[in-house]
Write an enzyme that holds these catalytic residues in place. Structure first.
Site, PDB file in Angstrom:
ATOM      1  CB  SER A 188      -0.869   0.107   1.305  1.00 14.66           C
ATOM      2  OG  SER A 188      -1.325   1.153   1.286  1.00 14.66           O
TER       3      SER A 188
ATOM      4  CG  HIS B 252      -4.131  -1.593  -1.502  1.00 11.69           C
ATOM      5  ND1 HIS B 252      -5.126  -2.227  -1.835  1.00 11.69           N
ATOM      6  CD2 HIS B 252      -4.257  -0.971  -0.385  1.00 11.69           C
ATOM      7  CE1 HIS B 252      -6.104  -1.951  -1.072  1.00 11.69           C
ATOM      8  NE2 HIS B 252      -5.647  -1.045  -0.095  1.00 11.69           N
TER       9      HIS B 252
ATOM     10  CG  ASP C 166      -5.117   2.312   1.228  1.00 10.64           C
ATOM     11  OD1 ASP C 166      -6.102   1.591   0.702  1.00 10.64           O
ATOM     12  OD2 ASP C 166      -4.075   2.198   1.495  1.00 10.64           O
TER      13      ASP C 166
ATOM     14  CG  MET D 190      -8.326   6.908   2.757  1.00 10.76           C
ATOM     15  SD  MET D 190      -7.786   6.874   4.178  1.00 10.76           S
ATOM     16  CE  MET D 190      -6.860   5.545   4.031  1.00 10.76           C
TER      17      MET D 190
ATOM     18  CG  HIS E  57      -9.510  -0.103  -0.174  1.00 11.25           C
ATOM     19  ND1 HIS E  57      -8.859  -0.060   1.124  1.00 11.25           N
ATOM     20  CD2 HIS E  57     -10.857  -0.209   0.168  1.00 11.25           C
ATOM     21  CE1 HIS E  57      -9.466  -0.213   1.994  1.00 11.25           C
ATOM     22  NE2 HIS E  57     -10.902  -0.090   1.425  1.00 11.25           N
TER      23      HIS E  57
ATOM     24  CG  MET F 170     -11.558   3.075   2.481  1.00 11.20           C
ATOM     25  SD  MET F 170      -9.784   3.027   3.230  1.00 11.20           S
ATOM     26  CE  MET F 170      -8.745   3.108   1.689  1.00 11.20           C
TER      27      MET F 170
ATOM     28  CG  MET G 274     -11.422  -2.761   5.484  1.00 15.96           C
ATOM     29  SD  MET G 274      -9.936  -2.262   4.761  1.00 15.96           S
ATOM     30  CE  MET G 274      -8.983  -1.845   6.047  1.00 15.96           C
TER      31      MET G 274
ATOM     32  CG  ASP H  14      -6.419  -2.994   3.153  1.00 16.10           C
ATOM     33  OD1 ASP H  14      -5.207  -2.631   3.710  1.00 16.10           O
ATOM     34  OD2 ASP H  14      -6.962  -2.030   2.598  1.00 16.10           O
TER      35      ASP H  14
HETATM   36  C1  DX5 Z   1      -6.209   1.363   5.788  1.00 25.69           C
HETATM   37  C2  DX5 Z   1      -5.793   1.157   4.187  1.00 25.69           C
HETATM   38  C3  DX5 Z   1      -4.741   0.005   4.138  1.00 25.69           C
HETATM   39  C4  DX5 Z   1      -3.545   0.486   4.763  1.00 25.69           C
HETATM   40  C5  DX5 Z   1      -2.797  -0.787   5.289  1.00 25.69           C
HETATM   41  O1  DX5 Z   1      -7.358   2.208   5.837  1.00 25.69           O
HETATM   42  O2  DX5 Z   1      -6.962   0.650   3.549  1.00 25.69           O
HETATM   43  O3  DX5 Z   1      -4.543  -0.308   3.069  1.00 25.69           O
HETATM   44  O4  DX5 Z   1      -2.662   1.233   4.074  1.00 25.69           O
HETATM   45  O5  DX5 Z   1      -1.571  -0.408   5.951  1.00 25.69           O
HETATM   46  P1  DX5 Z   1      -1.010  -1.251   7.085  1.00 25.69           P
HETATM   47  O6  DX5 Z   1      -0.647  -2.532   6.234  1.00 25.69           O
HETATM   48  O7  DX5 Z   1       0.188  -0.465   7.721  1.00 25.69           O
HETATM   49  O8  DX5 Z   1      -2.050  -1.559   8.015  1.00 25.69           O
HETATM   50 ZN    ZN Z   2      -6.508  -0.356   1.618  1.00 24.85          ZN
END
Ligand code: DX5
Ligand code: ZN
Length: 220
Positions: free
Chosen positions: A7, A32, A34, A36, A65, A67, A136, A174
């Site tokens: 990620s 990956h 993220d 948000m 991903h 969010m 998650m 994740d």
């Molecule tokens: C959290 C994200 C993850 C995050 C994972 O909301 O969706 O993808 O980057 O990070 P680690 O592996 O550090 O938990």
């Molecule tokens: Zn993620």
């Protein structure tokens, strides 16, 4: 077999192309990303322009991903920006089947993301329309959180649900996965392992990926 999906949330954004090359050389096959929005989760990260730039910089599979609230508004735009895989949260989308179908029609792999406290029954009806489920194992919003231990049993139950229906939906996990628990999640049925801080929080991201692959592999 499983794949590692580093990620970039925990990467150094000023050197993003180098950070991507590092995990590629370590054996990662998926990146990956993220996304948000500050509404669905209490954090804001990156969006479409960055995905477009990453697409130009790598041949790795790009896994976005989302969010975000109302992900159906943006899901296909991420495929058009270069994402190969796009997941949307079951908690955020009241028209999940429509969104998953739209992602597939745009040429992407469609994923359902599910929070730790959301029961698996919430995704049951939409399962045939998904190529993967992103389970998650922390509450979304931030990297570097601790793995929620009940997630492993949830993976097992999801695997059973998929097998009983004769589907070949892949399971992605994740949050909070590192060298100490990767074998546990792979043995439970995970095929795609997201790792943020366990890769980019380390001095050498390439070595970190190699170590995760080694620790998650059942050597016979
Ligand atoms: C959290 C994200 C993850 C995050 C994972 O909301 O969706 O993808 O980057 O990070 P680690 O592996 O550090 O938990
Ligand atoms: Zn993620």
């Amino acid at each position: 077999m499983f794949e590692i999906a580093p990620s970039i949330l925990s990467a150094d954004f000023t050197r993003l192309a180098d950070e991507i090359r590092a995990v590629e050389s370590g054996g990662a096959s998926i990146l990956h990303v993220d996304v948000m929005d500050g509404h669905f989760v209490p954090n804001i990260t990156i969006g479409l322009p960055v995905v477009k730039s990453i697409r130009k910089a790598t041949k790795l599979t790009i896994d976005c991903h989302l969010m975000i609230e109302d992900p159906g508004r943006y899901a296909t735009a991420f495929v058009e920006a270069g994402a190969d895989m796009v997941s949307v949260h079951v908690e955020a989308d009241v028209h999940l089947q429509r969104t998953l179908t739209a992602i597939r029609e745009a040429g992407g792999q469609a994923g359902i993301a599910i929070n730790p406290a959301t029961p698996l029954v919430a995704l049951e009806e939409a399962l045939p329309y998904a190529d993967f489920v992103l389970l998650m194992s922390v509450n979304p919003g931030f990297g570097g959180q601790k793995y929620i231990p009940t997630s492993t049993d949830k993976v097992r139950r999801l695997k059973r649900m998929i097998d009983e229906r004769g589907l070949n939906t892949r399971i992605e996990i994740d949050g909070g996965v590192d060298a100490s628990n990767i074998l546990e999640v792979v043995e439970a049925g995970v095929e795609i392992v997201v790792a943020g801080s366990a890769v980019y929080g380390r001095e050498n991201a390439a070595e970190a990926v190699k170590e995760l692959i080694d620790k998650g592999t059942v050597w016979v």
